[in-house]
Each structure stands twice: as C-alpha cells, then as structure tokens.
Design a protein around this motif. Structure first.
Motif, PDB file in Angstrom:
ATOM      1  N   SER A 150       0.823  -1.210   0.000  1.00  0.00           N
ATOM      2  CA  SER A 150       0.000   0.000   0.000  1.00  0.00           C
ATOM      3  C   SER A 150       0.850   1.251   0.000  1.00  0.00           C
ATOM      4  O   SER A 150       0.367   2.341  -0.213  1.00  0.00           O
ATOM      5  N   ARG A 151       2.144   1.096   0.264  1.00  0.00           N
ATOM      6  CA  ARG A 151       3.038   2.239   0.207  1.00  0.00           C
ATOM      7  C   ARG A 151       4.008   2.099  -0.949  1.00  0.00           C
ATOM      8  O   ARG A 151       5.094   2.666  -0.936  1.00  0.00           O
ATOM      9  N   ALA A 152       3.628   1.328  -1.915  1.00  0.00           N
ATOM     10  CA  ALA A 152       4.536   1.098  -3.045  1.00  0.00           C
ATOM     11  C   ALA A 152       4.747   2.392  -3.817  1.00  0.00           C
ATOM     12  O   ALA A 152       3.910   3.290  -3.813  1.00  0.00           O
ATOM     13  N   LEU A 153       5.865   2.454  -4.466  1.00  0.00           N
ATOM     14  CA  LEU A 153       6.168   3.636  -5.251  1.00  0.00           C
ATOM     15  C   LEU A 153       5.762   3.425  -6.691  1.00  0.00           C
ATOM     16  O   LEU A 153       5.821   2.319  -7.213  1.00  0.00           O
ATOM     17  N   GLY A 154       5.347   4.526  -7.297  1.00  0.00           N
ATOM     18  CA  GLY A 154       4.720   4.385  -8.620  1.00  0.00           C
ATOM     19  C   GLY A 154       5.630   4.237  -9.807  1.00  0.00           C
ATOM     20  O   GLY A 154       5.173   3.900 -10.890  1.00  0.00           O
ATOM     21  N   ASP A 155       6.904   4.512  -9.653  1.00  0.00           N
ATOM     22  CA  ASP A 155       7.730   4.360 -10.857  1.00  0.00           C
ATOM     23  C   ASP A 155       9.081   3.757 -10.525  1.00  0.00           C
ATOM     24  O   ASP A 155       9.575   3.842  -9.405  1.00  0.00           O
ATOM     25  N   LEU A 156       9.669   3.211 -11.549  1.00  0.00           N
ATOM     26  CA  LEU A 156      10.898   2.451 -11.399  1.00  0.00           C
ATOM     27  C   LEU A 156      12.052   3.331 -10.929  1.00  0.00           C
ATOM     28  O   LEU A 156      12.801   2.975 -10.022  1.00  0.00           O
ATOM     29  N   THR A 157      12.168   4.478 -11.534  1.00  0.00           N
ATOM     30  CA  THR A 157      13.252   5.373 -11.125  1.00  0.00           C
ATOM     31  C   THR A 157      13.098   5.748  -9.661  1.00  0.00           C
ATOM     32  O   THR A 157      14.068   5.818  -8.909  1.00  0.00           O
ATOM     33  N   GLY A 158      11.851   5.957  -9.291  1.00  0.00           N
ATOM     34  CA  GLY A 158      11.581   6.335  -7.916  1.00  0.00           C
ATOM     35  C   GLY A 158      12.026   5.285  -6.919  1.00  0.00           C
ATOM     36  O   GLY A 158      12.664   5.596  -5.907  1.00  0.00           O
TER      37      GLY A 158
END
Lengths: 447, 470
Positions: B76-84
């Motif tokens: 639920s706290r995953a980050l939305g992009d790969l670079t991030g």
C-alpha cells in the motif's frame, strides 16, 4: 496480488465477524495476520478494531486494542507511530462523547494549538509544498487568465490567511502591460481549523496592502462581512458551520461585492470546498446541498476563472471504518514527508503534525454537522463542477513548468502529474493535492 | 489511495542499486544512457505487441522496496515508478558516499548530490530582518508580512527616515518595540498568556528554539516573548503526552499478570483515580485532555528528558514503521520484559480475558461533574473559545442520549460497582458482569460474551455489518 489482498483484508475482517470472534481473546484471533509485525497495515487494523469495538460496545476488545495501540503510538516516534497516536486520540475523543452527562471531558481538542504569527505562517505554508503547490498553480493560471485586464478582483476563499497573494502581487507588478488594479475580497469568517493566526484579519489585510504599495501595485482589500450569529440563539447554533455558509452565500451578489464590469473576476477556492456541507437540506434552494449552492452562486457572478484546489481524497462517507482506512492511508503522506527532512523533535514538525491531528480528530471523532472535514477527490470534484455547469480550463505549459521548478526546490519525493485537466501533487507517487481551473460553460444549459 | 489493480513488483537490491540508471521496464535490462535504453525499448515493439496480445492497456506497475523493515515494503506504500524505487532504495538503504563540502550534507545518489551542489549557497534572498531564504517564493511571502517591511513603510509614510533604506534601525526597531508601529492599525490582539511555570522552562525553550536549517524563524520579532508564553501550554501538553505515552510503557513492564493487571496499567498510583499529578499511562493522557490548564502540574520532573523516555528508539534506516529486528528491540525497550509484538498482542488478549473487573477507562481520570450545559456544542467553539464540555449526544455511536435512566445504566452500570471513593466514572463501561446489576443492554452484552456467545451476534446489527468499504 498482495496489494489487492491487503486492500480487501480490512473489509473482510469486518464483514466476517467470525474472524473477530473468540470468547477468550478476541484480539489475538482477529489480529492473527498482524502478529509479528506492528507496521502501518497492522496499526490500521488495530484502529479499525478499536472503532468497531466502540461501536458494538465490546469493552473487552476495546480495552485490549487500546492497550496495544497505546504502547505502539507515540507522538514523537516514527511516522506510523505518530499517525497512530493522533488516530488513537481521535477515537478516544469519539468514545468520550458517548457519555455526555457523566464526563466532563473538556473537549478543547487533544492539543491546544497555539496561533502563529504572520511570519511563522509564511514559513509554515512553505515547509512542504502542501499549500505552495496550490498557490503556485493557481497564481500562474490567474495571471494568465487576467492578462490584458486593467482591473482584477479576487474573491478569496481559503484557510491560509492570504498567504497565497504576495507571490501573485509580485508577478503582477512585473506584468508587461503594467500591473492591474488589484482588489481582493475575503470573508470575515473562515472554518475554525488550523492554521491559526494570532492577529486579526484586519492586520493581515494591512500588511498585504503595505506590500502591494511597496511593489507599486494599486491595491485594495475588502472584508465580506458575514453577519454574526447571535450566541444566544441556540437553535441557530445547532446548525453549526452550515449556517455561516448560508449567511456567506447571501453576501455573494454583485451589489454587496461591488462588482464592476471592467474587472476580471477571479474566484479562488483553496482548501475551502471540503468544509462546505454536502448534505441535501431543505433550507437551500431546490434542495441542493450547501456546497452545490455555493458553486451555483459563484457561477452566477460570471467569473473569468475559478480555481479549485483541495486534498485529493474521498472522506465524505458516513462509514467510520472506511474513513479510518482512507484517512490513515492518505495522511501518512505529510508525516512521511516530514520524516525525511525534519528531526524528530522539530517544533515546526510537531506543530504541523498537531494540525493534521486536529483534522484527524474531526474526521474520526465526529459526525453530522460537526464533522466539517469532508474531502472530495479531484475526480469527484470534477464531476461535480461539470454538473453545476462549469467547464475545465487547461493549465498551460508555462504553469506546469513553474510548478515543476517549485517542486525541484523541495525534497525529492515530491512530484507532479497531469491527470486530464488536473494538476496533482504527488509524494512518492501518491496523490496528495489537486489543482483545477474552471469557467462557467459558455453555452450554459440548465441541468 | 493505491490502485488495487496495480501489479506489485519487488526488485532485488542488486537490480535497484545497479548504476545503470535507465532500466527497461519490460526486461529490467539496465543502461548507462537514456538513448541506449530507448533504442533497446524499440526492440521490444512494445505498444503493438501488447495491443495484439492482450487487447488492453499495459497494467500499471508499482514497486515495493525489498528491505523488510522499510515502509515501502508494504504494497500500500509502493512507489509508482521504477526510477523512484531505485532512487529510494539507494537513498535510504544505500551508502551515502557523496558529500557536499560546503554544508556537509551527504547523498547516496550522485544526481542528488550534483543537484544540491548547484544550489548550495548560490541563491540567497535576504529579508531586511536578516532571515535568509533559498527559495524566492518563500522569501516574497515572508517579506510581505514581515515586520521589517511594516517598519519601513511606516517610516516612509511619516517621512522621518531618509529615502535610502537603512537596515540597522529597522532591526533595532523591531526588536525593541513592543507593538507594531503601523499608525492606522491598533496593536494586534494578544491572547492572554498563561503564567510560565519554571518547571516547564526547559521544554518551552525546546519548542521555541528555531531550527537553523529552516530559515524563517530567526526574525527577532516583538511577538517572540509572547510566543514563549503561549507555547507553554503546548510545551507542557506535548511533554505530558509524551510522558504519558512513555510512562505507559514503563508502567506496563511492572504490571503483573494478575487479574488486576489491567487496572494497574492504567490507574495511577493513587488508585482512587484522583487527578493529582500522574506519571503513568492513560491517566496522564486523559488528565491532560480533560484539564489542559493543569498541564503545568503534570510530571514536571520528566519534562527535561522527553526524548529518553520516548517509545521510539528509532534507527535511521527505516522511514516508516519499525524494522524487523529493530522492531523487536523497540518492543523490548518499551517493555523490559522483552516482549515482541506477538507477545504484546497475546498479553493484551490474556489481560482482556482476565480483566473482568476492570472497566475501559477506569482510572483514566475522567471526572464526573455536575451536568454541563445542554445544547449541541459546535466543534469549532471548542477549539478556539473553550466553553462547556461537548455534548454531542449519541454521535456516531448509535446511542440515543435522552438522559433517561436506561442510558445511565448503560453507561454507568450500577452504583454498587463503584465505591464511594471513586470520583471517576467509566466511559463505556461498567464494571461488568462480575458485580452489580445486570440490567441494561451493555451489561447483558458483556454477560453474553462472558458466557461464550458469538461476538458475531453483536456485530450482526452493527454499523459495519454488510456495509461496503469505499
């Protein structure tokens, strides 16, 4: 998918009462999934259980959960712990209201938040981009929309005491065709929420006037007097804030506002709409809600642009469990942001978090008219605006660039995305604030 | 809110730390330069193939941090992009080997370090009051409301000062004048400041010490002394809350597992529940909540070390939430009896079963008083002008509070539950099945629970039953 499972598990545990059942120890049965990890997901579950225990008057469970939560929560711990502490306080505050005749719980709120000085507030709104994002996007859009107009009149509905305007005044001062005559009208009443100032409206107006003069921008600021409710009139008092809004709406007409034909009218709703009641009431025309009535009223003023900036979250529901979950999964954002760049005992951080705690207390601890924090997501708001006869205005490239530059100057977790005609501030990819711009539909057909 | 349909991806630390900053989202192959990545991606023929095969848009992907202790390990706290996620992993869990010479800030990601170098010490805006800003918009906003500007405009208006801006007098004037020199405006209303008890002096200064990294507050404004006083309430309240939470931990460690464990956990040492100063648990919390004006009396001796008492023995590595191993340490710092989270919950369960005599908030310091004024108290009123206690009868908890005897029974149980000494009354409940009358809905519920009936029955009609979560 783990994400899906997680999202559903809370609802499962409530709709599946057997999970909560045991006579001996309801808590260990229900919280089986949590054992071994007191993380955010677990804390959220604990909060939900506490809430449901209160609702069903299951004192044993409530005691148990509260004991655990009390040991987990800490207002100076890590973000999850801090959040948990505010939530716990809110739930206890809620619980305490069950027994009005026996408890002299002085509901002054969990923490008496001290009011700030104007310069402190100036720093406060820039601590994280939570407010500045909206200011930047709005001011840029307003600048664009009012180009060419010799006079600009802004109706400012916000909770940040005119902190938005110095940068606009500064920009207008450098306008190529020279600054317009700027007039700002602010209501005398605002929702009783943080941030709180230790000076009067008049003082703020005076300072802003000083600044405009310093920048050589012809300036005038007026206060829209919202008639005071007599404190003796208990029946009116019962209506709470909604009555303030009705009174405010009565002042929003061309003559009271002294609107002029040669001025560009700008309506700025910054962290405002969410406070307006959304229930259908008989007191407003056509049985529309206060929020909708407000939109109708401002539409009738023929503004050249309407800015709506608010928190991108849906918290208008009456389900307490849903609110706990949504609120917990939304307000972790500012807590997380502070954690990345402010020390644990930072006074600014403490105060900002206390203000959020105030918000949590209202969302979780109250119902009906006293629950004034009723956020509506950007998506829903957009539908509402369309329903009320507004069409959206695109943010131009320059505005987008300005916002990006702003965000580059803040901590690196902040980002922005463009969702159709909406600009959304994100923290680590999660939506936090949306900014939108609107105009009344030119060929407005009655809905 | 996270997208429940998103695909959650967990990459390995090795992948995340790879210095090939540009990573193909399809096959995770890394490249030093973006152009190379783009060329490579074209080789995948992405959009076409996806459309032909699945006929729908590529699924949104979110990335979790492989570090167990990290908050972003939770989907639920995953980050939305790969670079991030790569940057996050590197910043948070990677070594900070890039250091700015000017200000000693350290960075794990080279691009962050470079970005910092660009702005460190370069742009600086200085207000007449002496405060420095690195960002123009914060400078402008501050300037607009700063006393220094007010001073200056007052001077030019009265034509006393020479036209050229003389900075020093401004600062002097600001420091010394007790009120703002704006001729047309009355001095701002000052909220009455509560007296400053010496015991809270330490904490007050903690709160008003300005963090030098956050520039805005070095303004020596005339309102500073007022702030100091006004912050006492905040200071002592914060301290008390901190102390109360931390004390809960220390008191719990001494709690026994007897049937009175629960009562001892929450009750103050003066078990009759008096409101005299407490250093234990919830009593303190509620006392503070109930009587803010008494905060000055609360635990003054502990105010000097809020940090050492606090629950959070935090360790830099996790942003959010407690680390796996650290969690255990944290839990044991909290209870010297070395309880893990599991044990914590189990103990709660044991206590719950045993605590048939304790009531929810007994000993929490709730004090009964003569009946407060009637009428619905607006929430706003509480906040700013403290009036009577709130009487939001029956709000949200499904009770009708018509003051009838049924409510009283519901809430108070029977008088026999409480000895004459008790000045505190329970919030929800009442003493319980063990003693006292069995009248009232709540008592019956408790009895039925103790008799082993399904709690589900209680839930059946409840608000949550079958209600959809949004």
């Amino acid at each position: 998918m783990k994400a899906e499972q997680r999202a559903n598990s809370s609802s499962m545990s409530l709709q599946n009462p057997s999970l909560l059942n045991t006579t001996q120890s309801s808590i260990s049965g229900a919280l089986k999934e949590c054992l071994g990890s007191l993380d955010g997901a677990c804390i959220e579950k604990l909060l939900l259980h506490f809430a449901s225990a209160l609702e069903s008057k299951d004192v044993t469970s409530a005691q148990q959960v509260m004991w655990v939560l009390n040991n987990v929560a800490s207002s100076i711990g890590d973000p999850n712990q801090r959040l948990a502490s505010w939530f716990l306080k809110a739930l206890i505050s809620r619980a305490s209201m069950v027994c009005p005749t026996t408890i002299s719980f002085d509901g002054r709120g969990v923490l008496q938040r001290r009011p700030m000085t104007v310069t402190e507030l100036a720093g406060y709104v820039d601590l994280i981009p939570w407010h500045r994002f909206g200011f930047c996007a709005s001011n840029s859009a307003i600048f664009k929309a009012t180009q060419g107009f010799p006079r600009v009149h802004i109706l400012d509905f916000s909770i940040t005491h005119c902190m938005q305007w110095p940068t606009l005044i500064d920009a207008l001062a450098k306008r190529s065709e020279g600054p317009p005559s700027l007039r700002i009208s602010v209501p005398s009443w605002r929702p009783p929420v943080p941030p709180l100032l230790n000076v009067s409206n008049e003082e703020v107006c005076q300072r802003l006037t000083n600044f405009a003069k310093f920048k050589d921008v012809p300036f005038e600021i007026n206060v829209i007097e919202v008639p005071q409710i007599s404190p003796m009139d208990a029946s009116i008092q019962q209506l709470g804030s909604s009555n303030h809004y009705d009174l405010l709406l009565s002042q929003l007409n061309p003559s009271t506002l002294k609107l002029r034909d040669d001025e560009a009218l700008v309506i700025n709703c910054q962290n405002w709409l969410r406070y307006m009641p959304d229930e259908l009431t008989g007191s407003t025309l056509h049985g529309t809600s206060c929020r909708d009535a407000f939109l109708d009223t401002i539409k009738d003023l023929s503004p050249c642009i309407v800015m709506v900036v608010d928190e991108d979250c849906d918290l208008g529901t009456s389900s307490l469990a849903s609110r706990i979950t949504t609120c917990f999964n939304y307000l972790w954002i500012p807590f997380d942001a502070f954690e990345t760049f402010l020390p644990k005992n930072s006074p600014q951080r403490t105060e900002y978090e206390a203000d959020i705690g105030h918000k949590i207390e209202n969302i979780i601890g109250f119902e009906d008219i006293q629950r004034i924090e009723r956020m509506e997501s950007g998506t829903k708001l957009s539908k509402r605006m369309a329903n009320r006869g507004f069409q959206s205005v695109l943010f131009c490239e320059e505005t987008v660039k300005e916002v990006k530059i702003l965000l580059d100057e803040h901590a690196s977790g902040w980002g922005m995305k463009k969702d159709d005609d909406m600009l959304v501030l994100t923290w680590k990819g999660h939506n936090s604030i949306y900014a939108t711009a609107w105009v009344p539909c030119s060929f407005g057909v009655e809905y | 809110m996270p997208d429940p349909d998103a695909e959650v991806i967990a990459l390995s630390p090795k992948t995340l730390l790879a210095t090939n900053r540009f990573v193909c989202e399809i096959c995770n192959k890394g490249f030093q330069r973006d152009q190379n990545l783009q060329l490579h991606r074209r080789g995948h023929n992405l959009p076409w193939k996806l459309k032909q095969r699945s006929g729908k848009e590529p699924k949104k992907r979110v990335y979790v941090c492989p570090e167990l202790s990290c908050v972003h390990h939770d989907p639920s706290r995953a980050l939305g992009d790969l670079t991030g996620i790569k940057k996050h992993f590197c910043r948070k869990h990677g070594e900070k080997k890039w250091k700015c010479e000017k200000c000693s800030k350290k960075y794990a990601v080279q691009s962050d370090w470079k970005a910092h170098l660009k702005i460190c010490g370069t742009k600086e805006y200085k207000c007449d009051c002496g405060t420095l800003f690195s960002r123009r918009d914060s400078f402008i906003t501050h300037r607009a409301f700063c006393d220094a500007l007010a001073e200056e405009s007052a001077k030019t208006r009265t034509a006393i000062a020479p036209p050229c801006a003389d900075k020093e007098p401004n600062i002097q004037a600001v420091e010394s004048s007790p009120s703002l020199p704006l001729p047309a405006v009355a001095p701002p209303p000052q909220a009455p400041a509560p007296p400053v008890p010496p015991s809270t002096g330490v904490v007050s200064s903690v709160l008003t010490v300005q963090n030098p990294e956050l520039v805005e507050s070095s303004n020596p404004s005339p309102t500073t002394p007022q702030i100091l006083e006004e912050s006492v309430t905040l200071a002592s309240t914060v301290t008390s809350l901190t102390t109360s939470f931390s004390s809960a931990s220390s008191s719990s460690s001494s709690g026994s597992t007897s049937s009175n464990a629960f009562a001892s956990l929450f009750a103050s040492s003066t078990a009759s529940g008096s409101l005299q100063s407490q250093t234990t648990g919830f009593t303190n919390l509620f006392q503070v909540m109930a009587r803010p004006e008494q905060t000055a009396n609360v635990a003054p001796s502990s105010s000097a070390e809020p940090v050492s008492l606090c629950l959070a023995t935090n360790h830099g590595s996790s942003i959010f939430g407690t680390a796996g191993q650290e969690r255990r340490q944290y839990a044991s710092a909290l209870q010297p009896a070395a309880m893990s989270a599991t044990a914590l919950l189990q103990k709660a369960a044991e206590m719950g079963a045993a605590a048939s005599n304790a009531s929810l908030l007994r000993g929490l310091g709730f004090v009964s008083s003569s009946s407060p004024s009637s009428g619905l108290q607006e929430w706003s009123g509480r906040q700013i002008e403290p009036e009577g206690p709130p009487l939001a009868a029956g709000l949200g908890l499904g009770l009708t509070c018509d003051g009838g005897s049924s409510l009283k029974e519901l809430m108070l149980g029977t008088p026999s539950v409480f000895g004459p000494k008790h000045t505190t009354l329970d919030l929800l409940g009442l003493g319980m099945a063990a003693s006292g009358g069995q009248t009232g809905g709540l008592s019956a519920l408790m009895t039925s629970i103790n008799n082993g009936l399904d709690v589900a029955a209680a839930f059946g009609g409840g608000e949550f039953g079958g209600k959809e979560m949004e």
